[in-house]
Design a protein around this motif. Structure first.
Motif, PDB file in Angstrom:
ATOM      1  N   ASN A  49     -12.327   3.827   1.158  1.00  0.00           N
ATOM      2  CA  ASN A  49     -11.412   2.691   1.078  1.00  0.00           C
ATOM      3  C   ASN A  49      -9.986   3.219   1.118  1.00  0.00           C
ATOM      4  O   ASN A  49      -9.537   3.882   0.189  1.00  0.00           O
ATOM      5  CB  ASN A  49     -11.640   1.890  -0.203  1.00  0.00           C
ATOM      6  N   ARG A  50      -9.295   2.928   2.199  1.00  0.00           N
ATOM      7  CA  ARG A  50      -7.938   3.444   2.384  1.00  0.00           C
ATOM      8  C   ARG A  50      -6.884   2.341   2.292  1.00  0.00           C
ATOM      9  O   ARG A  50      -5.765   2.509   2.755  1.00  0.00           O
ATOM     10  CB  ARG A  50      -7.843   4.174   3.726  1.00  0.00           C
ATOM     11  N   GLU A  51      -7.257   1.208   1.701  1.00  0.00           N
ATOM     12  CA  GLU A  51      -6.315   0.101   1.561  1.00  0.00           C
ATOM     13  C   GLU A  51      -5.556   0.208   0.240  1.00  0.00           C
ATOM     14  O   GLU A  51      -6.078   0.728  -0.752  1.00  0.00           O
ATOM     15  CB  GLU A  51      -7.055  -1.233   1.629  1.00  0.00           C
ATOM     16  N   LEU A  52      -4.315  -0.271   0.228  1.00  0.00           N
ATOM     17  CA  LEU A  52      -3.551  -0.300  -1.016  1.00  0.00           C
ATOM     18  C   LEU A  52      -4.266  -1.161  -2.054  1.00  0.00           C
ATOM     19  O   LEU A  52      -4.916  -2.151  -1.698  1.00  0.00           O
ATOM     20  CB  LEU A  52      -2.153  -0.869  -0.767  1.00  0.00           C
ATOM     21  N   PRO A  53      -4.144  -0.825  -3.333  1.00  0.00           N
ATOM     22  CA  PRO A  53      -4.794  -1.627  -4.382  1.00  0.00           C
ATOM     23  C   PRO A  53      -4.282  -3.060  -4.463  1.00  0.00           C
ATOM     24  O   PRO A  53      -4.976  -3.940  -4.950  1.00  0.00           O
ATOM     25  CB  PRO A  53      -4.459  -0.854  -5.664  1.00  0.00           C
ATOM     26  N   ILE A  54      -3.048  -3.306  -4.014  1.00  0.00           N
ATOM     27  CA  ILE A  54      -2.527  -4.673  -3.964  1.00  0.00           C
ATOM     28  C   ILE A  54      -2.235  -5.034  -2.509  1.00  0.00           C
ATOM     29  O   ILE A  54      -1.939  -4.164  -1.690  1.00  0.00           O
ATOM     30  CB  ILE A  54      -1.260  -4.853  -4.832  1.00  0.00           C
ATOM     31  N   LYS A  55      -2.342  -6.320  -2.198  1.00  0.00           N
ATOM     32  CA  LYS A  55      -2.134  -6.787  -0.827  1.00  0.00           C
ATOM     33  C   LYS A  55      -0.653  -7.111  -0.630  1.00  0.00           C
ATOM     34  O   LYS A  55      -0.143  -8.071  -1.208  1.00  0.00           O
ATOM     35  CB  LYS A  55      -3.002  -8.012  -0.556  1.00  0.00           C
ATOM     36  N   VAL A  56      -0.006  -6.295   0.189  1.00  0.00           N
ATOM     37  CA  VAL A  56       1.437  -6.429   0.382  1.00  0.00           C
ATOM     38  C   VAL A  56       1.725  -7.134   1.707  1.00  0.00           C
ATOM     39  O   VAL A  56       1.310  -6.675   2.774  1.00  0.00           O
ATOM     40  CB  VAL A  56       2.132  -5.056   0.366  1.00  0.00           C
ATOM     41  N   TYR A  57       2.431  -8.249   1.616  1.00  0.00           N
ATOM     42  CA  TYR A  57       2.841  -9.025   2.786  1.00  0.00           C
ATOM     43  C   TYR A  57       4.327  -8.763   3.035  1.00  0.00           C
ATOM     44  O   TYR A  57       5.150  -8.972   2.143  1.00  0.00           O
ATOM     45  CB  TYR A  57       2.615 -10.515   2.556  1.00  0.00           C
ATOM     46  N   ILE A  58       4.653  -8.308   4.229  1.00  0.00           N
ATOM     47  CA  ILE A  58       6.034  -7.998   4.589  1.00  0.00           C
ATOM     48  C   ILE A  58       6.609  -9.144   5.416  1.00  0.00           C
ATOM     49  O   ILE A  58       6.166  -9.401   6.539  1.00  0.00           O
ATOM     50  CB  ILE A  58       6.122  -6.685   5.398  1.00  0.00           C
ATOM     51  N   ALA A  59       7.582  -9.855   4.853  1.00  0.00           N
ATOM     52  CA  ALA A  59       8.267 -10.931   5.575  1.00  0.00           C
ATOM     53  C   ALA A  59       9.618 -10.398   6.045  1.00  0.00           C
ATOM     54  O   ALA A  59      10.481 -10.078   5.225  1.00  0.00           O
ATOM     55  CB  ALA A  59       8.452 -12.146   4.676  1.00  0.00           C
ATOM     56  N   HIS A  96      -0.593  -5.233   4.209  1.00  0.00           N
ATOM     57  CA  HIS A  96      -1.749  -6.104   4.444  1.00  0.00           C
ATOM     58  C   HIS A  96      -1.485  -7.087   5.580  1.00  0.00           C
ATOM     59  O   HIS A  96      -2.394  -7.442   6.333  1.00  0.00           O
ATOM     60  CB  HIS A  96      -2.081  -6.876   3.166  1.00  0.00           C
ATOM     61  N   ALA A  97      -0.234  -7.547   5.701  1.00  0.00           N
ATOM     62  CA  ALA A  97       0.115  -8.510   6.748  1.00  0.00           C
ATOM     63  C   ALA A  97       1.625  -8.524   6.947  1.00  0.00           C
ATOM     64  O   ALA A  97       2.390  -8.077   6.076  1.00  0.00           O
ATOM     65  CB  ALA A  97      -0.384  -9.908   6.393  1.00  0.00           C
ATOM     66  N   PHE A  98       2.034  -9.050   8.097  1.00  0.00           N
ATOM     67  CA  PHE A  98       3.453  -9.156   8.439  1.00  0.00           C
ATOM     68  C   PHE A  98       3.780 -10.606   8.785  1.00  0.00           C
ATOM     69  O   PHE A  98       3.030 -11.258   9.512  1.00  0.00           O
ATOM     70  CB  PHE A  98       3.789  -8.257   9.629  1.00  0.00           C
ATOM     71  N   ILE A  99       4.907 -11.084   8.253  1.00  0.00           N
ATOM     72  CA  ILE A  99       5.353 -12.452   8.519  1.00  0.00           C
ATOM     73  C   ILE A  99       6.774 -12.396   9.075  1.00  0.00           C
ATOM     74  O   ILE A  99       7.743 -12.310   8.322  1.00  0.00           O
ATOM     75  CB  ILE A  99       5.331 -13.324   7.243  1.00  0.00           C
ATOM     76  N   PRO A 100       6.944 -12.405  10.399  1.00  0.00           N
ATOM     77  CA  PRO A 100       8.299 -12.470  10.955  1.00  0.00           C
ATOM     78  C   PRO A 100       8.860 -13.881  10.760  1.00  0.00           C
ATOM     79  O   PRO A 100       8.119 -14.863  10.885  1.00  0.00           O
ATOM     80  CB  PRO A 100       8.091 -12.148  12.440  1.00  0.00           C
ATOM     81  N   PHE A 101      10.136 -13.981  10.439  1.00  0.00           N
ATOM     82  CA  PHE A 101      10.710 -15.315  10.273  1.00  0.00           C
ATOM     83  C   PHE A 101      12.132 -15.362  10.815  1.00  0.00           C
ATOM     84  O   PHE A 101      12.816 -14.347  10.922  1.00  0.00           O
ATOM     85  CB  PHE A 101      10.670 -15.760   8.800  1.00  0.00           C
ATOM     86  N   GLN A 102      12.535 -16.568  11.171  1.00  0.00           N
ATOM     87  CA  GLN A 102      13.866 -16.802  11.728  1.00  0.00           C
ATOM     88  C   GLN A 102      14.852 -16.972  10.578  1.00  0.00           C
ATOM     89  O   GLN A 102      14.868 -18.008   9.911  1.00  0.00           O
ATOM     90  CB  GLN A 102      13.851 -18.057  12.603  1.00  0.00           C
ATOM     91  N   SER A 124      -1.732 -10.234  -4.720  1.00  0.00           N
ATOM     92  CA  SER A 124      -0.945 -10.356  -3.491  1.00  0.00           C
ATOM     93  C   SER A 124       0.540 -10.360  -3.828  1.00  0.00           C
ATOM     94  O   SER A 124       0.975 -11.015  -4.781  1.00  0.00           O
ATOM     95  CB  SER A 124      -1.318 -11.633  -2.738  1.00  0.00           C
ATOM     96  N   LEU A 125       1.296  -9.612  -3.045  1.00  0.00           N
ATOM     97  CA  LEU A 125       2.738  -9.487  -3.258  1.00  0.00           C
ATOM     98  C   LEU A 125       3.460  -9.739  -1.944  1.00  0.00           C
ATOM     99  O   LEU A 125       3.220  -9.047  -0.954  1.00  0.00           O
ATOM    100  CB  LEU A 125       3.075  -8.086  -3.778  1.00  0.00           C
ATOM    101  N   LEU A 126       4.334 -10.723  -1.932  1.00  0.00           N
ATOM    102  CA  LEU A 126       5.183 -11.000  -0.775  1.00  0.00           C
ATOM    103  C   LEU A 126       6.544 -10.354  -1.009  1.00  0.00           C
ATOM    104  O   LEU A 126       7.144 -10.534  -2.067  1.00  0.00           O
ATOM    105  CB  LEU A 126       5.359 -12.507  -0.584  1.00  0.00           C
ATOM    106  N   ILE A 127       7.019  -9.593  -0.024  1.00  0.00           N
ATOM    107  CA  ILE A 127       8.358  -9.005  -0.107  1.00  0.00           C
ATOM    108  C   ILE A 127       9.163  -9.513   1.083  1.00  0.00           C
ATOM    109  O   ILE A 127       8.753  -9.357   2.233  1.00  0.00           O
ATOM    110  CB  ILE A 127       8.330  -7.467  -0.096  1.00  0.00           C
ATOM    111  N   VAL A 128      10.308 -10.119   0.798  1.00  0.00           N
ATOM    112  CA  VAL A 128      11.141 -10.731   1.833  1.00  0.00           C
ATOM    113  C   VAL A 128      12.346  -9.841   2.118  1.00  0.00           C
ATOM    114  O   VAL A 128      13.076  -9.452   1.193  1.00  0.00           O
ATOM    115  CB  VAL A 128      11.612 -12.133   1.403  1.00  0.00           C
TER     116      VAL A 128
END
Length: 256
Positions: A74-84, A106-112, A198-202
């Motif tokens: 298992n090579r995933e981070l212990p927490i799910k990090v979403y990069i906005a 864990h995921a990427f969220i591009p935003f305007q 889950s952690l969202l970082i903007v």
């Protein structure tokens, strides 16, 4: 051993003696790697499980595989990090996605964002997302990830705000916090999150987030944080954050 991500779950793979790989992966197996029957590869299922597999048959449009054994890697981070990321100029978002994938996002969220110079219509956004997804997949293969990070559709700022309640915690990387010497909030938040959270970082684009954007993010329970005493570029800040999270949750805690 060469690694491939397949669009089947572990359960679907186990339901039959063999399973098939199709699409672009076949071209890579047959024409790039020039593999034959009996060669072995690593296959990662849609739900993040990893198996050592043996090629049973190889043709130009399909490869049949047999699972030899499932691994416990298992090579995933212990927490799910979403990069906005507020849409930056040039190919900076490609860099963020490639390196962010290697670092465990864990995921990427591009935003305007208000200060985003780049403006994408629906057609351009769709084409960009296809390229970003391909970059994430290739980076996941290279870095031996169990999962390919999802690259979401380009969001408006309002859509980003509406999603904030989907996460256990939201951090707003704000350069004014760094200028004021704030250095502890980010570490404290990461330390407080249990495994699987889950952690969202903007992050803002060049020029950062506006005061109005920061105010609206904090109204939705976002916490403004500095990322050390230095001011980081829009393409550097997400990588700094992911590296810090990896250190704190994997190296310091010893989580696997």
């Amino acid at each position: 051993m060469q690694r491939y991500f397949i669009e089947l779950t572990k359960q679907q793979i186990e339901e039959a003696p063999t399973f098939s790989i199709t699409g672009e992966e076949v071209h890579h197996i047959v024409n790039v790697m020039r593999m034959n029957e009996g060669d072995q590869i690593i296959c990662c299922s849609q739900d993040g499980f990893e198996a050592k597999c043996e090629l049973q048959s190889v043709s130009k449009d399909k490869v049949s595989c047999l699972v030899i054994e499932w691994t416990n890697e298992n090579r995933e981070l212990p927490i799910k990090v979403y990069i906005a990321s507020g849409l930056p100029k040039g190919d900076k978002l490609e860099w963020i996605i490639q390196k962010g994938t290697e670092l465990g996002a864990h995921a990427f969220i591009p935003f305007q964002a208000a200060r985003s110079v780049v403006k994408l219509d629906d057609k351009k956004a769709k084409k960009k997302r296809e390229r970003w997804t391909k970059i994430a997949k290739e980076a996941a293969e290279q870095s031996y990830r169990n999962e390919v990070p999802r690259v979401m559709d380009v969001h408006s700022f309002q859509q980003l705000l509406q999603r904030m309640q989907d996460f256990d915690k939201c951090v707003v990387a704000y350069e004014e916090s760094s200028k004021q010497g704030e250095i502890s909030a980010f570490s404290a938040i990461v330390s407080s999150l249990p495994k699987g959270s889950s952690l969202l970082i903007v992050f803002g684009p060049e020029g950062g987030l506006t005061e109005a954007e920061v105010e609206r993010l904090t109204e939705q329970d976002g916490v403004t944080c500095g990322l050390g005493p230095r001011i980081l570029r829009t393409e550097t800040a997400p990588l700094y954050a992911l590296s810090a999270i990896s250190y704190q949750t994997e190296l310091l805690r010893g989580d696997q």
